[in-house]
Enzyme design. Structure first.
Site, short mmCIF file in Angstrom:
data_model
loop_
_atom_site.label_atom_id
_atom_site.label_comp_id
_atom_site.label_asym_id
_atom_site.label_seq_id
_atom_site.Cartn_x
_atom_site.Cartn_y
_atom_site.Cartn_z
N GLY B 111 4.61 6.44 -4.24
CA GLY B 111 3.38 6.19 -4.95
C GLY B 111 2.73 7.50 -5.38
O GLY B 111 3.43 8.49 -5.68
N SER B 114 3.30 10.74 -3.07
CA SER B 114 4.72 11.09 -3.11
C SER B 114 5.12 11.69 -4.45
O SER B 114 6.05 12.49 -4.52
CB SER B 114 5.57 9.84 -2.84
N ILE B 135 1.96 -1.19 -3.98
CA ILE B 135 1.30 -2.47 -4.23
C ILE B 135 0.04 -2.26 -5.05
O ILE B 135 -0.46 -3.18 -5.67
CB ILE B 135 0.94 -3.21 -2.92
N ASP B 136 -0.49 -1.03 -5.06
CA ASP B 136 -1.80 -0.79 -5.69
C ASP B 136 -1.74 -0.78 -7.21
O ASP B 136 -2.76 -0.98 -7.87
CB ASP B 136 -2.37 0.56 -5.21
N ARG B 171 -19.29 -22.48 3.41
CA ARG B 171 -19.63 -21.13 3.82
C ARG B 171 -19.40 -20.14 2.70
O ARG B 171 -18.76 -20.45 1.70
CB ARG B 171 -18.72 -20.70 4.99
N GLY B 179 -5.62 -2.12 -1.99
CA GLY B 179 -5.57 -1.53 -3.32
C GLY B 179 -6.04 -0.09 -3.36
O GLY B 179 -6.16 0.50 -4.42
N ARG B 273 -18.15 -15.54 6.52
CA ARG B 273 -16.93 -15.26 7.27
C ARG B 273 -16.08 -14.25 6.51
O ARG B 273 -16.11 -14.21 5.29
CB ARG B 273 -16.10 -16.53 7.48
N HIS B 279 -2.06 -5.60 6.39
CA HIS B 279 -0.69 -5.15 6.14
C HIS B 279 0.25 -6.25 5.69
O HIS B 279 1.33 -5.96 5.19
CB HIS B 279 -0.12 -4.48 7.39
N THR B 280 -0.13 -7.52 5.89
CA THR B 280 0.77 -8.59 5.41
C THR B 280 0.99 -8.44 3.90
O THR B 280 2.02 -8.88 3.39
CB THR B 280 0.20 -9.99 5.66
#
Lengths: 355, 355, 355, 355
Positions: B111, B114, B135-136, B171, B179, B273, B279-280
């Site tokens: 990314g 790197s 992923i970002d 709620r 990100g 809430r 990390h998933t």
């Protein structure tokens, strides 16, 4: 005319709609002269007379729908006999709604707290039929509750995803799984996800044993460790304290995963990460297992209503649907048995329970 | 003999293995005399000469595998020119490994950080080819990075599940999406998940506007509100502070979701809430979109190697694969443009960005 | 008062509801004086005046819902100018409904055939705005149609599952993927699923080359081969026949997968198995990519309506939403270009296209 | 030294690898002096001495992996006592391999046919331990086999997807579900998927009743009907024929779904579509339920080996793991009981079984 009230109470879970669909479809298969009263937001709706008259078609197409079309709310049993905000007796108010609508019976989909209240209403003379709903699977009298398997699926999916990250980075990952005071969801998701260490409320853990298990993995060349921890897990030391001191000890951390992470960080040089899937474990479409279970239990509840066999919970035991008297269910938790064969089998495959 | 070094650097993400498979399969399609050196745990492996000689079959069957078979690590660019623990210059050590192995080139999957290091190695005379991994989707020079769509899928799944709970309980739910400093993942997952409010780093939010949006929903009879918030989101007030004060303001809360939850709780009587999928979002099997993208980019990187066209990143622009010079990529972040049409379209459908 | 008719036409696909929700939400964001007329089952509803007056809330909560809440039907364009069963001109009837309801415009969500009809209605003076809907992604004028990525995801999932069976048994597996006369879905699912051979309508295959690819795999120790074949794939020999003879040649087999299976069985001693995911590729909840695309296109269509910019399709080109005149779209298919870089990149990674 | 042979036999299914991992991990937890012989492609590998010596780490990381790392093949029991292609007695050859390798025992993961052979080997004096593997759940002696719940999940997913298409187009959809001669998978997937009609081998159907059920739905305003049909389903008429005539009657159609589609088309004017998910039902990663079951059964098989308690299958009854003598298992099918409560409950909710 058959007048049936229905409500969903407590934390939401998967297959609530599937179960209600089962009840209503099965009643309409046998009877035409039916009126369904759907109370909003659990017992509150019964208390305040907040309901909708629903028809067969309102329950069509909801088999796969997560949540509950009636809404739900948590009503702590302890407060149930306290007057409501208008100074009126809550149970008395619920009775009045029930009688005013000339209900033949009330169907309650709920977990532990909700069953206490359901039993109380039964004692007050109401015709109550219940269905065992909770992801925790901690309800006495049934082998299985709907919501449980769906929650296991989601928690397992979380562990699966974390596995790839853990492998890539060589870290200790702690996944905190729901389950209130019992370890059923964590145990199943932990085994299914290939967790290396599983920490459960029913088996207080020794942090030194946990650390030894991590170190042993590192020595054998495995750079990562996956720990599945139940939100109700407890250390040996804390488990020996009086209840009040336990509570204080727990209050020091946002949740148990943080406590364990701290202790591991103190004792090793491993990077530790925490994942808390949280409310996602209650959400989304029910898994096929739960849909079948909820549909069967719903149909069985309808049979009870049609036979006027009240005061019972539709339950499953040894794969058969049975009826369990509410007084047997109310107020009891179904804990994991630390001596059960599933624990022994898990240990055999190398899983550490921190003891 | 063609000697190719390869490493994965930075936070792990989906399709790293798919991309490496693409590179290696494509090289072997054209050349037989190949040696692949897989460096362990990112640039560390290059520094310390920690590698494995890999064959074509090591990259077979890994298309769908999450994580990275080489391991990865975060190496902050700032520390790159500091001596390592042996007092040696890190870049010098990497050059030595490269030359000692007589590498023809080095493939880096990474990314932002790197790419800075990759560009530095290029400046030092190494033949470097890179692939845009994160992923970002915040990497300059490419429309898309692999990992992004998979992360969007997971974050959306989280919002979907929370939706059912939010509906049942009425709620406010805050889902904090990854990100880093940009809002791409949150914007896409927010739209896909039907979030009511989306808060992004590029559009500092006004908490009063957020609260008004919640109240407006309540007044219109909708009892719940879903807020998708980027981990890098920032309030207008804080955004106007100097960097250091910003950091201090943020440090008061575990993460931005907690800050927003606090402020909403102060201003409304809604239950709030928080869910943090964490990390998933980096884990598990890549989605088909990412597998195609990573395979194409991998093959394109192989073409660059076969043509000895070095010092570039394989990228995608307007659906075509292109080559972008590393000096253009390094050190720049690709932010969301607050004036882009996707923002306007989202607003049109009723989504509030808190402004 | 703004009166908007809306209909979904042709084979159903994912994100139809998401797109309609986008249109309606965006219109209501800007205007209060709106009436939405939902025509049932595609152009049929417009012909026969079969509609429902819908409100904003009818489009709430359908973002993730598969299918179409309006129903759809296939209306072959060729029959469009033939009289209907009452002997009346179909187009004339549609115009009458349109004018009788005093519609300001008609929104059509459809694929190729539906766009021909939409253009015809435009020529007749109706204000038409369209959205590009099809899993096939074969619509001229847009880089992408909604439904496509969802179909790719499902077809890829099928190939993934078959992979494990193929590996276990050492067989040739043929997976027949939808796509009508074009190969987009098959190409993407084939690459994403790691297919060894991909057969497409745009690249007529040579069965001997296919067999050689299978044999080469066996010789290299790989006991199974995965073939992704588009439902419209065609052999070189048949492709050279006149259209009528082509049709006859195809009619000998239930579908193209059976033809290829037969020919492989004649030429090798490999066990061959066929999987046809069929209509599942159109079904279920749209993937997040399609939800975002459909929502954006829906909002863009609403902008066109609000600006009274009619006779165009909302489309996407180079990641930006554009407006394409219907006369450019109607009657043209967007084929795969056999010389495009994605084909070359796929070949580089070892995929055979049977040529 | 403990020498354990292991093989997977019959059609592949999910959780084969999970079960083998359970066996091997559990043996290594208790013993160090172990040698594992993995036979290739089922009993064939035992016959021809085709095996690999495997280590603990070969079984690491395969918990979630579909298929079987050992390969499998179908070996019809009827042919088992026929000489092989070299004119040698097959069973005799298997015995020779077993004794030549000085095996202490052989672990067989298989379904019905494989259990007959396993029992035959037991009769010949070999120490055999088995695990119940099949998606069909038709194995005598156990409540549940691994693979079943995963297959139910996939078949349900297919029905879910078809539901959206069926709703949009107003068609009759027939989904043909695997299960060999029994209806377990179809029944569960049918209930879970909300099928309107379920046709099972154990309840021969009357096509006129099926058609009436379709017509009844149409009359009540529901334009589509979902039929889940087991691949082994049979009509009343055909069920009354002698076996040979039954076979001939079935041979007229590619599969049972086509037969039923034909008959419905003859009797109604509904459009009928067929979907056959086929081998996908055996493929991909096992669901968490199956992973837990397979791991437990694997550990239980290891316990049997460590205790030298041979000639038995590890099974599950009433949620407990038990050991069932092979002579009780071999040659018996576990059919669905048409009088079981699940059938009654399904009927109550309005599902027609075509009777």
């Amino acid at each position: 005319m058959l007048r049936v009230g229905i409500l969903t109470s407590g934390g939401d879970c998967q297959a609530l709609n599937a179960a209600m669909r089962g009840v209503v479809k099965a009643i309409y298969t046998k009877r035409d002269d039916v009126e369904i009263y759907g109370f909003q937001d659990g017992y509150k709706g019964l208390m305040y007379g907040d309901f909708k008259v629903l028809e067969s078609r309102d329950f069509s197409g909801i088999l796969t729908l997560g949540g509950t079309i009636l809404g739900t709310s948590r009503q702590p049993f302890k407060l149930m006999r306290k007057p409501d905000e208008n100074g009126l007796d809550k149970v008395e108010e619920m009775k009045q709604t029930y009688h005013k609508l000339h209900l033949n019976c009330l169907v309650v989909l709920g977990g532990n707290g909700s069953h206490k209240t359901a039993n109380l209403l039964r004692e007050e003379g109401l015709n109550v039929v219940t269905l065992p709903k909770t992801i925790d699977n901690d309800l006495w009298g049934t082998d299985m509750t709907f919501g449980f398997q769906s929650a296991v699926d989601i928690a397992t999916d979380t562990i699966d995803r974390i596995h790839t990250t853990a492998t890539s980075h060589g870290r200790v990952f702690i996944i905190e799984v729901m389950g209130h005071k019992v370890g059923h969801v964590t145990l199943h998701a932990g085994i299914a996800g290939g967790a290396d260490i599983i920490l459960l409320p029913e088996i207080p853990y020794d942090i030194d044993v946990v650390v030894r298990a991590i170190n042993r993995r590192n020595k054998s060349g495995k750079k990562f460790t996956i720990i599945a921890v139940a939100e109700g897990a407890i250390s040996k030391e804390v488990a020996e304290l009086p209840k009040k001191a336990q509570k204080e000890a727990r209050a020091k951390y946002p949740s148990v995963a943080y406590e364990i992470a701290d202790k591991i960080s103190e004792r090793t040089d491993q990077e530790v990460r925490i994942t808390v899937p949280g409310h996602t474990q209650r959400g989304g479409s029910p898994c096929p297992y739960d849909r079948v279970l909820a549909t069967r239990l719903g149909a069985a509840a309808a049979e009870m209503i049609l036979e006027e066999d009240y005061g019972k919970m539709a339950a499953v035991r040894n794969n058969e649907i049975i009826r369990v008297p509410l007084e047997e269910v109310a107020g009891k938790l179904k804990y994991l048995d630390p001596d059960s064969s599933i624990i022994r089998e898990a240990e055999l495959t190398g899983i550490s329970f921190g003891i």
